[in-house]
Structure formats: structure tokens, C-alpha cells
Design an enzyme around this catalytic site. Sequence first.
Site, PDB file in Angstrom:
ATOM      1  NE  ARG A  50       8.282 -19.868 -43.231  1.00 37.07           N
ATOM      2  CZ  ARG A  50       8.009 -20.877 -44.521  1.00 37.07           C
ATOM      3  NH1 ARG A  50       8.694 -21.473 -44.613  1.00 37.07           N
ATOM      4  NH2 ARG A  50       7.545 -20.609 -45.189  1.00 37.07           N
ATOM      5  CE1 TYR A 102      12.602 -11.777 -18.978  1.00 36.29           C
ATOM      6  CE2 TYR A 102      12.080 -13.525 -20.662  1.00 36.29           C
ATOM      7  CZ  TYR A 102      11.781 -12.856 -20.336  1.00 36.29           C
ATOM      8  OH  TYR A 102      10.818 -12.526 -20.582  1.00 36.29           O
ATOM      9  CG  ASP A 173      20.724 -15.003 -22.515  1.00 36.16           C
ATOM     10  OD1 ASP A 173      20.840 -13.308 -22.968  1.00 36.16           O
ATOM     11  OD2 ASP A 173      18.962 -14.905 -22.436  1.00 36.16           O
ATOM     12  CE  LYS A 198      14.014  -7.626 -22.816  1.00 34.92           C
ATOM     13  NZ  LYS A 198      14.510  -9.325 -22.169  1.00 34.92           N
TER      14      LYS A 198
HETATM   15  C1  LIG Z   1      14.070 -10.244 -22.498  1.00 37.42           C
HETATM   16  C2  LIG Z   1      14.895 -11.141 -22.031  1.00 37.42           C
HETATM   17  C3  LIG Z   1      14.970 -12.082 -22.932  1.00 37.42           C
HETATM   18  C4  LIG Z   1      13.283 -12.792 -23.266  1.00 37.42           C
HETATM   19  O1  LIG Z   1      13.316 -12.009 -24.959  1.00 37.42           O
HETATM   20  P1  LIG Z   1      12.388 -11.333 -25.776  1.00 37.42           P
HETATM   21  O2  LIG Z   1      12.595 -10.846 -26.492  1.00 37.42           O
HETATM   22  O3  LIG Z   1      11.574 -10.782 -24.970  1.00 37.42           O
HETATM   23  O4  LIG Z   1      11.428 -12.258 -26.093  1.00 37.42           O
HETATM   24  C5  LIG Z   1      15.559 -13.352 -22.803  1.00 37.42           C
HETATM   25  N1  LIG Z   1      17.041 -13.500 -22.260  1.00 37.42           N
HETATM   26  C6  LIG Z   1      16.734 -11.918 -21.297  1.00 37.42           C
HETATM   27  C7  LIG Z   1      18.251 -12.040 -20.573  1.00 37.42           C
HETATM   28  C8  LIG Z   1      16.551 -11.340 -21.299  1.00 37.42           C
HETATM   29  O5  LIG Z   1      16.796 -10.070 -20.832  1.00 37.42           O
END
Ligand SMILES: *Cc1c(COP(=O)(O)O)cnc(C)c1O
Length: 388
Positions: A50, A102, A173, A198
Site C-alpha cells: 500500500r 468529465y 486534467d 485512457k
Molecule cells: C475517464 C476520465 C476520468 C476518470 O478516470 P477513470 O480511470 O475512469 O476513473 C477523469 N478525467 C477524464 C478527463 C476522463 O476522461
Amino acid sequence: MERGIETKCIYGDGAKFEGDKTGSISFPIYQTATFAHPEVGQSTGYAYSRMQNPTREQLEQVVASLEEGVDALAFSSGMAAITALMELFQPGDHIITDADLYGGSLRLFRSINAKNGIAFSHIDCTREDVESYIQENTRAILIETPTNPMMNVIDIRRMAEVTKRHGIWLIVDNTFLSPYFQKPLTLGADIVIHSGTKFLGGHNDTLAGFLVTSSPELSEQLRYISKTVGSGLAPFDSWLILRGIKTLPIRMERAQENAQAIVAFLQGERRVRKVYYPGIPGTQAYEICKRQASGFGSMITFEVESRELALHILKSTRLIPFAESLGGVETLLTYPTTQTHADVPLEVQLKNGITDRVLRLSVGIETKEDLIEDLRQAMDSFEGKDSI
Ligand SMILES: *Cc1c(COP(=O)(O)O)cnc(C)c1O
């Protein structure tokens, strides 16, 4: 000489892990929960997964080097990363975010963080006078750029000027462009968020998230939070993302090339009303994106003439799956109003331009003619009457 980004994707900043003596080219998966100590008062540097795990640390080192950050922390998903990030704040704090975020982030802020006493203002950070929304208790501005799904582009340097003037954090982000095309920390941001699910992972096969920091103090605070809340990325998932990142540059280039071909196709389609893509010259988004990023990415949002046509396309593509998520080698078609943004109140969706005629494409690395042909047959097979 500074290493090139393609080299960094494979080797990171070159820091060698001394624990493995076999010469293994692929980084070992340390699938262990705990580590033995030589004796009381001595440590190998590892105690419990962890807190520390070599495979996760290797991945963190690569991501920090790609974003040119001081440190990166890997989490079990993008949302786990943002949840940990929010633990930096106290009841009574105020955060400004862009309105077009998001959907999962908006849900976290509204349903979890707000009940813990954190207040949010969601404003359009491309147009409005953002600075006038800063209050005495404002601690951060959080943006995505390009935004999801409307592909607005926010000027990161301009936001950084504002946050620096007020001594607050700029959080970006960077999921949509990845560090291959955009590095917010080099433009003045303090923290970068990624959904590693992603583009970084790139194969639609696992979830991950990251926080990348610009200062050792922030890193220390976030490491304390991460080991305490326990949402660090598991060893095997860390290895999958490490493997994915090795091909990030060639995937990003190829997906962008495909996206540009699809944009040209969509722009020529009679039943497509509008195409949202930052790489279309003559828009403000294009100008800002050109200044702060080295590419426009492979996310496309487009509006068709009717809801019926949108629904028809979603069930009629033969190659392209109708599925949530983005950034993988597979092209995916998403319906933001019922998927990614379903939990965003309808009036907010409409204000942001997310109508029931809007579709989002995450373009992958297939043969571009096959993708265009699939979209063409899905549109051409629509029998509904024109609503023009
Ligand atoms: C998918 C996404 C998230 C969340 O991520 P997860 O891996 O699905 O928890 C946050 N910000 C953006 C821009 C995203 O496309």
C-alpha cells in the site's frame, strides 16, 4: 542532452532499479503484499505494497518524467486519483472548476466533496472573467483542456497567471492530450491529473489514475494521503500501464492522423451539423491549442441533425463499438448524454451543448478508410426524414 519523449516512454528518466539482478528487459511484476526486513531498524526501502511497490514506483518514475514533474503517484483509477487529490482540501475551502468537465469528476464534487464542506463554482473558463470568481477561501482552479466532451480549449498559461497571483493551485486534467502532446506543469500548472485508463494505458484493458506534482511538498502531502486511503495502483496493473506507455508516441500520432481524416469526412457530411475538434483552423480553440500543445489529439465530438439519427448511428456501426471510455487502440463511439454525462443535470448538459444529437468519437489506430466507411454506412442507412 535531455532525453526525447519516445525514449522516456520506454526508460523514464533512466533511474535504475537496483533490486533486480537478472537483466530482465521487461520490468518485473512485484506481486507481493509485504516485504521482509533484515532486522529491527533496517529496511530494504519496502515494507508494504500500500505504501511502496517497485513496479508501481517504476511506472510513477516514467509518468513523472513524461510530464516533467517532481513526482507522480499512481492510483487504482482516475477517480481514485481525484478522490485522493480532494483530501488536500478542508471544510470551508472553495474550488473553481471549468463547467465542462468529465461527468464522473462533477459527480464526485457534487455528491461526495460538497457534503464534506468543500464548495465549488463551475464556470466557463474559456470566456468568463475567471479571476472575479476567486474568493478569500478559494484554494484552486481545476480544468480539463480540451474539455470533455465539447472540446473547448482553455489557455493554461493564462489560468496559471491568475492562480499564481492569488497563491492558489492550478490543477489540470491532462487525460485528453496526454504528455505526448501537452505538458501543463511546464505551462505553470501545479498538479496534473490523468485517467491512465485512457491514452497512457492505451489498450482498454485496465484502469489507472495519476497525480503528477510540481513540488516536493505537494508530493509529500499526496504520498501521505495515498498510503493512508489505500488507493494505489496494483502491481500487475502498474505493469500493464508501463507496457502501454512504451508505444504512447506512435499511438498518439497514428490516432491523430486518423482523427484528422475523420474530421474531414464528417465536415463533408450533409447530416452532420457541427464538428468539435481543436485542430480545425480558424477557431479560438485551434489558436490556443497550437500555442500550448504539440498536437490536437484524437477526440472528436460531433452533432448530427436529429436524435433519431444519433440513435441510429449508435446501433448501426459494424466495426466501431458503442462504448464508454477513450484513448485506446480501438475507436469507440460514445453518447455523452446517457453515458459519460448521464449524472450531470439536464439543464447543465444543455448549457454546455451536450444535446441528444451529440456523439463523441475516440479515434483509435485502425485503418482510417475502414473507420470512415463504417461511419458512412451507418449514416447512409438512416431512413428517417430530414429535419432540416
Ligand atoms: C475517464 C476520465 C476520468 C476518470 O478516470 P477513470 O480511470 O475512469 O476513473 C477523469 N478525467 C477524464 C478527463 C476522463 O476522461
